[in-house]
Design an enzyme around this catalytic site. Structure first.
Site, short mmCIF file in Angstrom:
data_model
loop_
_atom_site.label_atom_id
_atom_site.label_comp_id
_atom_site.label_asym_id
_atom_site.label_seq_id
_atom_site.Cartn_x
_atom_site.Cartn_y
_atom_site.Cartn_z
N ARG A 29 0.81 -1.23 0.00
CA ARG A 29 0.00 0.00 0.00
C ARG A 29 0.84 1.28 0.00
O ARG A 29 0.54 2.22 -0.74
CB ARG A 29 -0.89 0.02 1.24
N ASP A 102 -3.74 4.12 4.71
CA ASP A 102 -2.77 3.87 3.63
C ASP A 102 -3.40 3.22 2.40
O ASP A 102 -2.72 3.00 1.40
CB ASP A 102 -1.58 3.05 4.15
N ASP A 103 -4.71 2.90 2.47
CA ASP A 103 -5.39 2.37 1.27
C ASP A 103 -6.31 3.44 0.67
O ASP A 103 -7.31 3.13 0.03
CB ASP A 103 -6.15 1.07 1.56
N ASP A 188 -10.96 6.31 15.44
CA ASP A 188 -11.89 7.24 14.78
C ASP A 188 -13.11 7.53 15.66
O ASP A 188 -13.59 8.67 15.70
CB ASP A 188 -12.30 6.75 13.37
N1 UDP Z 1 -3.37 -0.83 10.25
C1 UDP Z 1 -2.50 -0.75 11.32
N2 UDP Z 1 -2.14 -1.90 11.95
C2 UDP Z 1 -2.60 -3.12 11.57
C3 UDP Z 1 -3.50 -3.20 10.48
C4 UDP Z 1 -3.88 -2.03 9.85
O1 UDP Z 1 -2.05 0.34 11.67
O2 UDP Z 1 -2.24 -4.12 12.15
C5 UDP Z 1 -3.76 0.40 9.55
C6 UDP Z 1 -3.67 0.25 8.05
O3 UDP Z 1 -2.35 0.53 7.60
C7 UDP Z 1 -4.70 1.26 7.57
C8 UDP Z 1 -5.73 1.24 8.68
O4 UDP Z 1 -5.08 0.68 9.83
O5 UDP Z 1 -4.15 2.56 7.45
C9 UDP Z 1 -6.96 0.43 8.32
O6 UDP Z 1 -6.56 -0.87 8.01
P1 UDP Z 1 -7.26 -1.75 6.86
O7 UDP Z 1 -7.44 -0.89 5.64
O8 UDP Z 1 -6.46 -3.00 6.68
O9 UDP Z 1 -8.64 -2.15 7.52
P2 UDP Z 1 -10.09 -1.54 7.40
O10 UDP Z 1 -10.37 -0.98 8.77
O11 UDP Z 1 -10.11 -0.51 6.35
O12 UDP Z 1 -10.94 -2.71 7.07
MN MN Z 2 -9.00 -0.02 4.63
#
Ligand code: UDP
Ligand code: MN
Length: 257
Positions: A29, A102-103, A188
């Site tokens: 990412r 980061d995505d 958040d």
């Molecule tokens: N992230 C993190 N530690 C982790 C997994 C994810 O800091 O062990 C961060 C990741 O880099 C991203 C955010 O948390 O910026 C959200 O992660 P992800 O997109 O995988 O999950 P979502 O919550 O969107 O499903």
């Molecule tokens: Mn995500």
């Protein structure tokens, strides 16, 4: 406010952009971010991670911050990173803090158009709720009682300096983490708790903050240049990606994520 305080238009150099990441996403990412929108905001974008990475630190012009927070996707670790991001923003003295996962792809010129519509000296919490209703949680200050408040999805939100300063007694110096523990909520939601519940400042909904919580393929190609952020994701064999005409998956492999 001083009579000159709004005289100057908000420029990119007035914005602090923080991106939350983790060691296992540096090569995937983060690499994509660095190759794309980061190039339009190199001086203001910082990456908050949980491991050392000399190569990535060089690629980002020394903007990779090792928070020393744990590298897991749990409440403590996420609140720990947000807490470090918030403190770094305050120290930067910039007009705005914008946080992205980061995505997320950030459309920097349109982000600037957005911020130029609001005064950084007023209290602004710009984001997009992930729920259609406020979240309801136990009130740790009032056992047995419930509280409800709105929060912006952590993937993309911005906070004006005036608001960030008011948040200091609740978020500064690691207090955001302590609060996360008391509330048992991720970063958040803790931001929403502080801003909406404690400070009573309303979230301003920004439609253009698109995340993978919505159907990205439904955004019309002619509307793409008006959006502020995009994302991508995969659920089983279904992908949720932006429909960009004229590129194949071979040309843009990130489309198959
Ligand atoms: N992230 C993190 N530690 C982790 C997994 C994810 O800091 O062990 C961060 C990741 O880099 C991203 C955010 O948390 O910026 C959200 O992660 P992800 O997109 O995988 O999950 P979502 O919550 O969107 O499903
Ligand atoms: Mn995500």
């Amino acid at each position: 406010q001083g009579q000159f305080s709004h005289a100057r238009r908000t420029e990119l150099s007035d914005v602090f952009i923080s991106v939350k990441t983790t060691g296992m996403f540096h090569a995937s990412r983060l690499q994509l971010v660095v190759q794309t929108w980061f190039q339009l905001a190199r001086d203001q974008t910082y990456f908050f991670t949980d491991s050392e990475d000399k190569e990535m630190n060089e690629l980002t012009g020394g903007h990779l911050v090792n928070t020393n927070c744990s590298s897991s996707h749990n409440r403590q670790s996420l609140c720990c990173k947000m807490s470090v991001e918030y403190d770094a923003y305050l120290a930067s003295k910039k007009r705005w803090m914008c946080h992205f996962d980061d995505d997320i792809y950030v459309n920097i010129p349109v982000l600037m158009e957005l911020l130029q519509k609001y005064k950084h000296t007023d209290d602004w919490y710009l984001g997009k709720p992930s729920l259609r209703h406020p979240i309801e949680v136990n009130d740790f200050e009032n056992p047995g009682a419930k509280i409800t408040f709105w929060f912006a999805t952590g993937s993309a939100f911005c906070i004006s300096r005036a608001l960030a300063l008011k948040m200091m007694p609740h978020a500064g110096g690691g207090r955001l983490m302590t609060l996360g523990e008391k509330l048992r909520l991720p970063d958040d939601c803790v931001m929403g708790y502080i801003i909406d519940h404690v400070l009573r400042k309303q979230l301003t909904v920004i439609e253009g903050f698109r995340s993978h919580l919505e159907a990205l393929w439904l955004i019309k190609p002619y509307q793409l240049n008006k959006q502020i952020t995009f994302s991508y994701s995969e659920y089983g064999d279904k992908v949720n990606v932006v429909n960009v005409l004229g590129f194949s998956v071979e040309e843009d492999p990130s489309r198959s994520h």
